[in-house]
Write an enzyme that holds these catalytic residues in place. Structure first.
Site, PDB file in Angstrom:
ATOM      1  N   HIS A 149       1.556   5.083  -2.044  1.00 31.85           N
ATOM      2  CA  HIS A 149       1.144   6.123  -2.996  1.00 31.85           C
ATOM      3  C   HIS A 149       2.409   6.752  -3.574  1.00 31.85           C
ATOM      4  O   HIS A 149       3.147   7.431  -2.864  1.00 31.85           O
ATOM      5  CB  HIS A 149       0.277   7.177  -2.296  1.00 31.85           C
ATOM      6  CG  HIS A 149      -1.016   6.617  -1.768  1.00 31.85           C
ATOM      7  ND1 HIS A 149      -2.166   6.575  -2.521  1.00 31.85           N
ATOM      8  CD2 HIS A 149      -1.326   6.044  -0.579  1.00 31.85           C
ATOM      9  CE1 HIS A 149      -3.142   6.014  -1.810  1.00 31.85           C
ATOM     10  NE2 HIS A 149      -2.660   5.678  -0.626  1.00 31.85           N
ATOM     11  N   LEU A 150       2.633   6.523  -4.863  1.00 32.07           N
ATOM     12  CA  LEU A 150       3.857   7.027  -5.501  1.00 32.07           C
ATOM     13  C   LEU A 150       3.657   8.399  -6.151  1.00 32.07           C
ATOM     14  O   LEU A 150       4.612   9.043  -6.546  1.00 32.07           O
ATOM     15  CB  LEU A 150       4.365   6.026  -6.551  1.00 32.07           C
ATOM     16  CG  LEU A 150       5.028   4.760  -5.993  1.00 32.07           C
ATOM     17  CD1 LEU A 150       5.381   3.802  -7.130  1.00 32.07           C
ATOM     18  CD2 LEU A 150       6.269   5.086  -5.177  1.00 32.07           C
ATOM     19  N   HIS A 210       0.848  -1.206   0.000  1.00 30.97           N
ATOM     20  CA  HIS A 210       0.000   0.000   0.000  1.00 30.97           C
ATOM     21  C   HIS A 210       0.884   1.257   0.000  1.00 30.97           C
ATOM     22  O   HIS A 210       1.216   1.798   1.058  1.00 30.97           O
ATOM     23  CB  HIS A 210      -0.907  -0.038   1.232  1.00 30.97           C
ATOM     24  CG  HIS A 210      -1.966   1.017   1.239  1.00 30.97           C
ATOM     25  ND1 HIS A 210      -3.141   0.892   1.955  1.00 30.97           N
ATOM     26  CD2 HIS A 210      -2.052   2.225   0.625  1.00 30.97           C
ATOM     27  CE1 HIS A 210      -3.883   1.971   1.790  1.00 30.97           C
ATOM     28  NE2 HIS A 210      -3.239   2.803   0.992  1.00 30.97           N
ATOM     29  N   HIS A 221      -5.886  -0.538   5.520  1.00 31.94           N
ATOM     30  CA  HIS A 221      -5.603   0.246   6.733  1.00 31.94           C
ATOM     31  C   HIS A 221      -6.692   0.199   7.799  1.00 31.94           C
ATOM     32  O   HIS A 221      -7.300   1.209   8.138  1.00 31.94           O
ATOM     33  CB  HIS A 221      -5.260   1.697   6.388  1.00 31.94           C
ATOM     34  CG  HIS A 221      -6.143   2.388   5.371  1.00 31.94           C
ATOM     35  ND1 HIS A 221      -7.515   2.267   5.369  1.00 31.94           N
ATOM     36  CD2 HIS A 221      -5.840   3.200   4.332  1.00 31.94           C
ATOM     37  CE1 HIS A 221      -8.004   2.985   4.380  1.00 31.94           C
ATOM     38  NE2 HIS A 221      -7.008   3.543   3.725  1.00 31.94           N
ATOM     39  N   HIS A 236     -10.897   1.091   0.774  1.00 31.33           N
ATOM     40  CA  HIS A 236     -10.763   2.078   1.848  1.00 31.33           C
ATOM     41  C   HIS A 236     -12.159   2.216   2.463  1.00 31.33           C
ATOM     42  O   HIS A 236     -13.057   2.768   1.832  1.00 31.33           O
ATOM     43  CB  HIS A 236     -10.281   3.400   1.226  1.00 31.33           C
ATOM     44  CG  HIS A 236     -10.327   4.588   2.127  1.00 31.33           C
ATOM     45  ND1 HIS A 236      -9.204   5.331   2.426  1.00 31.33           N
ATOM     46  CD2 HIS A 236     -11.353   5.197   2.782  1.00 31.33           C
ATOM     47  CE1 HIS A 236      -9.545   6.333   3.229  1.00 31.33           C
ATOM     48  NE2 HIS A 236     -10.846   6.274   3.453  1.00 31.33           N
ATOM     49  N   ASP A 267       0.744   2.611   3.832  1.00 31.08           N
ATOM     50  CA  ASP A 267      -0.093   3.693   3.290  1.00 31.08           C
ATOM     51  C   ASP A 267       0.765   4.952   3.104  1.00 31.08           C
ATOM     52  O   ASP A 267       0.325   6.072   3.394  1.00 31.08           O
ATOM     53  CB  ASP A 267      -1.319   3.968   4.169  1.00 31.08           C
ATOM     54  CG  ASP A 267      -2.355   4.847   3.481  1.00 31.08           C
ATOM     55  OD1 ASP A 267      -2.215   5.124   2.261  1.00 31.08           O
ATOM     56  OD2 ASP A 267      -3.319   5.269   4.151  1.00 31.08           O
ATOM     57  N   ASP A 325      -8.760   3.532  -3.734  1.00 37.40           N
ATOM     58  CA  ASP A 325      -8.266   4.153  -2.489  1.00 37.40           C
ATOM     59  C   ASP A 325      -7.902   5.614  -2.679  1.00 37.40           C
ATOM     60  O   ASP A 325      -7.544   6.065  -3.763  1.00 37.40           O
ATOM     61  CB  ASP A 325      -7.066   3.390  -1.935  1.00 37.40           C
ATOM     62  CG  ASP A 325      -6.551   3.976  -0.640  1.00 37.40           C
ATOM     63  OD1 ASP A 325      -7.369   4.267   0.251  1.00 37.40           O
ATOM     64  OD2 ASP A 325      -5.330   4.173  -0.523  1.00 37.40           O
TER      65      ASP A 325
HETATM   66 ZN   LIG Z   1      -7.144   4.925   2.171  1.00 36.31          ZN
HETATM   67 ZN   LIG Z   2      -3.886   4.766   0.820  1.00 39.00          ZN
END
Ligand SMILES: [Zn+2]
Ligand SMILES: [Zn+2]
Length: 424
Positions: free
Chosen positions: A62-63, A60, A232, A179, A305, A152
């Site tokens: 985020h790039l 998980h 998460h 999510h 995350d 997400d």
């Molecule tokens: Zn999320």
């Molecule tokens: Zn996320």
């Protein structure tokens, strides 16, 4: 081909219940043998006193690229992953534009290959343009290499869309990562709804917002036979709902982030936006429930995350600052310091949640040191004490709530496909 020999380390590989001191050989990018003795030509990696783990996996991340390169790029995010001990990550598709076409999946693979840091697996959108209205081209996206599906950043709010997504992904054996947040219940919220939000006069996000959607998703997974992965998890109620669903055989899995087993909503008294994320930091009982869920196996995975935001965005007032924190470079230290050292988890159980468990959920051939497997290896110094200094992160962003924390345990050497990619 020259051989690399990792010598004298404690090899812990939960995928084959392995935990003993031995030498590990790597040839041609693969794990080739156990217990070999060095010969003159070997490249030696001394792992005495260290733990030799399958390369860690963060499912998980985020790039931010494409679209928000001021926060992170595929190159900087994967460099941060290596520094945190991760050899593989799965990136979440809430980029701008979102990853909802074959071409955009290919773009991420291409950028990851250029960066040549860790492996990058792509999670693609459930819905077209992440709008939650119609399904994305799931079949095409699978063909392009997407390993899972998620909207997400936001939930899949329409239950009918979720039902069809579960049915459709079932045909491809792919999970939906959701999510869980009923947004009607969290509107205007910046933190967990409870005594602290009341005292501070800040908008609350009740645990019920997570629990209600967790129940909905489990009901739909049960009805369709599809695979749901709750992202998460943070609320005690959700942990219990998932625990019960697992007992009756629903195909549900879940993950927890380090901030949710280490911090509570009390941190918001500082009004520091580095404690603002979604789902929010909750109460002490929720933190304890997350730890209990990790201990009894209800929670399968530890993920970060990782949500980078440039300084000027996070520096805004609490109610205007975006949700999310970076996590790649602190996760391992927090697992060691807050789960292993206090005795909640043993090494093997913790490593399973960072290797073979996410690999199985994503259906990727990673997370093992079996003979013939890709030589993705994380050598961990379990005793190293270090101070978190976000100014030294490889990540482009430094929005961490753990600045100044003294942690035990960090990645010492990270090997991807047989090549040393990171060394302290
Ligand atoms: Zn999320
Ligand atoms: Zn996320």
């Amino acid at each position: 081909m020259p051989r690399t020999l990792i010598i004298g380390g404690r090899v812990i590989d939960p995928s084959q219940s392995l935990d003993r001191v031995m030498n590990l050989s790597i040839e041609d990018g693969r794990i080739s043998a156990y217990d070999a003795s060095p010969n003159g030509q070997d490249t030696i990696v001394d792992a005495a006193g260290k733990i030799v783990s399958p390369g860690l996996i963060d499912m998980h991340v985020h790039l931010r690229e494409p679209g928000r390169e001021e926060d992170e790029t595929i190159a900087t995010g994967t460099a941060a992953a290596l520094a945190g001990g991760f050899t593989s990550i799965a990136c979440i598709p809430n980029t701008e534009p979102p990853i909802d076409t074959q071409a955009s999946v290919e773009f991420v693979h291409h950028q990851a290959a250029l960066a040549d840091n860790c492996n990058v697996f792509v999670v693609a959108c459930v819905s077209r343009n992440r709008e939650g209205k119609e399904l994305a081209e799931i079949g095409q996206l699978v063909k392009a290499g997407a390993v899972a599906f998620s909207d997400d950043g936001a939930p899949v709010f329409d239950p009918e869309l979720m039902r069809r997504a579960l049915e459709y992904c079932l045909m491809f054996g792919k999970p939906i990562l959701n999510h869980a947040e009923v947004q009607e219940l969290t509107k205007g919220g910046v933190m967990h709804e409870g005594l602290v939000s009341l005292v501070l006069g800040l908008g609350g996000m009740p645990a019920a917002a997570e629990d209600v959607m967790t129940s909905r998703d489990i009901t739909l997974a049960e009805a369709t036979g599809g695979r749901i992965h709750m992202m998460h998890v943070s609320a005690a109620g959700s942990v219990e709902i998932i625990r019960r669903a697992k007992r009756r055989g629903v195909r549900v899995t879940t993950e927890v982030c380090p901030h949710h087993f280490t911090l509570t909503d009390e941190s918001l008294r500082s009004f520091d936006s580095n404690f603002k994320m979604s789902p929010p930091l909750r109460g002490k009982a929720d933190v304890e429930a997350c730890i209990a869920g990790l201990v009894d196996g209800t929670i399968d995975v530890i993920c970060t995350d990782h949500a980078p935001h440039a300084l000027e965005k996070k520096m805004q007032e609490l109610d205007r600052a975006p949700f999310g924190i970076v996590g790649l470079e602190t996760a391992l230290g927090l697992v060691v310091t807050k789960l292993i050292e206090p005795g909640h988890l043993d090494w093997s159980t913790a490593i399973a949640k960072l290797t073979i468990n996410p690999a199985r959920i994503l259906g990727i051939e990673k997370g093992t040191l079996a003979i013939g497997a890709d030589a993705d290896v994380t050598i961990i110094d379990p005793a190293c004490r270090w101070t978190v200094d976000p100014t030294r992160f490889r990540s482009k962003s430094s929005n961490s709530p753990f600045a100044g924390w003294v942690l035990t345990g960090r990645a010492d050497t990270v090997i991807v496909g047989g090549r040393v990619k990171y060394r302290v």
